[in-house]
Design an enzyme around this catalytic site. Sequence first.
Site, mmCIF file in Angstrom:
data_model
loop_
_atom_site.group_PDB
_atom_site.id
_atom_site.type_symbol
_atom_site.label_atom_id
_atom_site.label_comp_id
_atom_site.label_asym_id
_atom_site.label_seq_id
_atom_site.Cartn_x
_atom_site.Cartn_y
_atom_site.Cartn_z
ATOM 1 N N LYS A 1 -0.204 11.244 7.039
ATOM 2 C CA LYS A 1 1.236 11.550 6.911
ATOM 3 C C LYS A 1 1.635 11.835 5.472
ATOM 4 O O LYS A 1 2.305 12.805 5.190
ATOM 5 C CB LYS A 1 2.106 10.365 7.366
ATOM 6 C CG LYS A 1 2.051 9.989 8.784
ATOM 7 C CD LYS A 1 3.100 8.917 9.097
ATOM 8 C CE LYS A 1 3.032 7.657 8.260
ATOM 9 N NZ LYS A 1 1.888 6.794 8.459
ATOM 10 N N ARG B 1 -4.848 -0.273 -2.731
ATOM 11 C CA ARG B 1 -3.638 -0.929 -2.215
ATOM 12 C C ARG B 1 -4.033 -2.254 -1.586
ATOM 13 O O ARG B 1 -5.049 -2.333 -0.905
ATOM 14 C CB ARG B 1 -2.967 -0.024 -1.165
ATOM 15 C CG ARG B 1 -2.029 0.986 -1.774
ATOM 16 C CD ARG B 1 -1.516 1.983 -0.772
ATOM 17 N NE ARG B 1 -0.963 1.395 0.443
ATOM 18 C CZ ARG B 1 -0.278 2.096 1.357
ATOM 19 N NH1 ARG B 1 -0.053 3.391 1.168
ATOM 20 N NH2 ARG B 1 0.183 1.527 2.442
ATOM 21 N N ARG C 1 10.112 3.570 11.961
ATOM 22 C CA ARG C 1 8.929 2.887 12.489
ATOM 23 C C ARG C 1 9.268 2.022 13.691
ATOM 24 O O ARG C 1 8.377 1.416 14.269
ATOM 25 C CB ARG C 1 8.326 2.008 11.392
ATOM 26 C CG ARG C 1 7.140 2.664 10.664
ATOM 27 C CD ARG C 1 6.743 1.738 9.557
ATOM 28 N NE ARG C 1 5.383 1.803 9.153
ATOM 29 C CZ ARG C 1 4.947 2.419 8.065
ATOM 30 N NH1 ARG C 1 5.775 3.112 7.315
ATOM 31 N NH2 ARG C 1 3.678 2.354 7.723
ATOM 32 N N ARG D 1 -9.663 4.668 0.488
ATOM 33 C CA ARG D 1 -8.531 5.234 -0.255
ATOM 34 C C ARG D 1 -8.296 4.445 -1.551
ATOM 35 O O ARG D 1 -8.390 3.228 -1.589
ATOM 36 C CB ARG D 1 -7.269 5.179 0.601
ATOM 37 C CG ARG D 1 -6.007 5.599 -0.163
ATOM 38 C CD ARG D 1 -4.873 5.917 0.756
ATOM 39 N NE ARG D 1 -4.244 4.726 1.305
ATOM 40 C CZ ARG D 1 -3.186 4.785 2.128
ATOM 41 N NH1 ARG D 1 -2.676 5.948 2.491
ATOM 42 N NH2 ARG D 1 -2.668 3.673 2.597
ATOM 43 N N ARG E 1 -2.291 -3.495 10.714
ATOM 44 C CA ARG E 1 -1.306 -2.404 10.602
ATOM 45 C C ARG E 1 -1.413 -1.465 11.803
ATOM 46 O O ARG E 1 -0.415 -0.948 12.298
ATOM 47 C CB ARG E 1 -1.520 -1.625 9.292
ATOM 48 C CG ARG E 1 -1.054 -2.415 8.067
ATOM 49 C CD ARG E 1 -1.603 -1.860 6.787
ATOM 50 N NE ARG E 1 -1.102 -0.545 6.465
ATOM 51 C CZ ARG E 1 -1.730 0.302 5.628
ATOM 52 N NH1 ARG E 1 -2.877 -0.036 5.067
ATOM 53 N NH2 ARG E 1 -1.204 1.461 5.364
#
Length: 222
Positions: free
Chosen positions: A13, A160, A88, A127, A171
């Site tokens: 996204k 992160r 969300r 990531r 998540r």
Amino acid sequence: MNLILLGAPGSGKGTQAKQIAKRYKFPHISTGDILRQAITEGNALGKQAEGSMKTGELVPDKIILGLIEERLQQKDCKAGAIFDGFPRTILQADGLEALLKKVNRRLDICLSLEVSDERVVQRLSSRRICGGCGKDYNLISNPPPKDNRCAVCGSEIIQRTDDQEETIRSRLAVYRRQTRPLQEYYSGRGLLHIVDGDGAPDEVLKKLCRLIDDHPKEPARN
Ligand code: AMP
């Protein structure tokens, strides 16, 4: 045009929203980026959001809708915006509809990116992001410079805290439970397009842009 990019964490996204924003000159509104910035600044919003973000839970709807209301009042949102990571929950979707209605606007299109859970875990665990400007890196597809400093701003590149495998799994569970029902919500309103997000970023972008370009244009509303 007001546009939503829906999808699980790691569906791409953020990457796609940045490209779409650049191409169509929409402001890119990422609630995740706004919250991370607030945590870095150590302000009240950051303090309220930090606990939920660490565990991968959602930040309360009221806080999110408050920050969106404030953001939508800024001048750059007059002609529309691209929402990334928002809404969300159904409550947030209802809230967005009401906020847009207040200024005589409405949502035009919701693009939902589909990727497999395994691909999400693989993408997110590799990531890395710049701790300064937020630029994305990936240990496999887009490795950071050898000195681990951002090529754009020179800040340190970090992982992160919510990109650890255990948090990624929770998540994903939160996404399935609370966010995925939005597909039905927007499909019922005739706004939903589901797009396969598994391909190369450029290919996915092409598919998204085709859908945006094919969307019937309306005269500007005041
Ligand atoms: P993201 O950068 O979109 O993956 O968001 C990172 C984290 O920020 C999420 O796991 C949530 O804890 C929080 N967050 C971001 N956007 C929202 C939202 N719209 N509603 C609730 N929590 C959010």
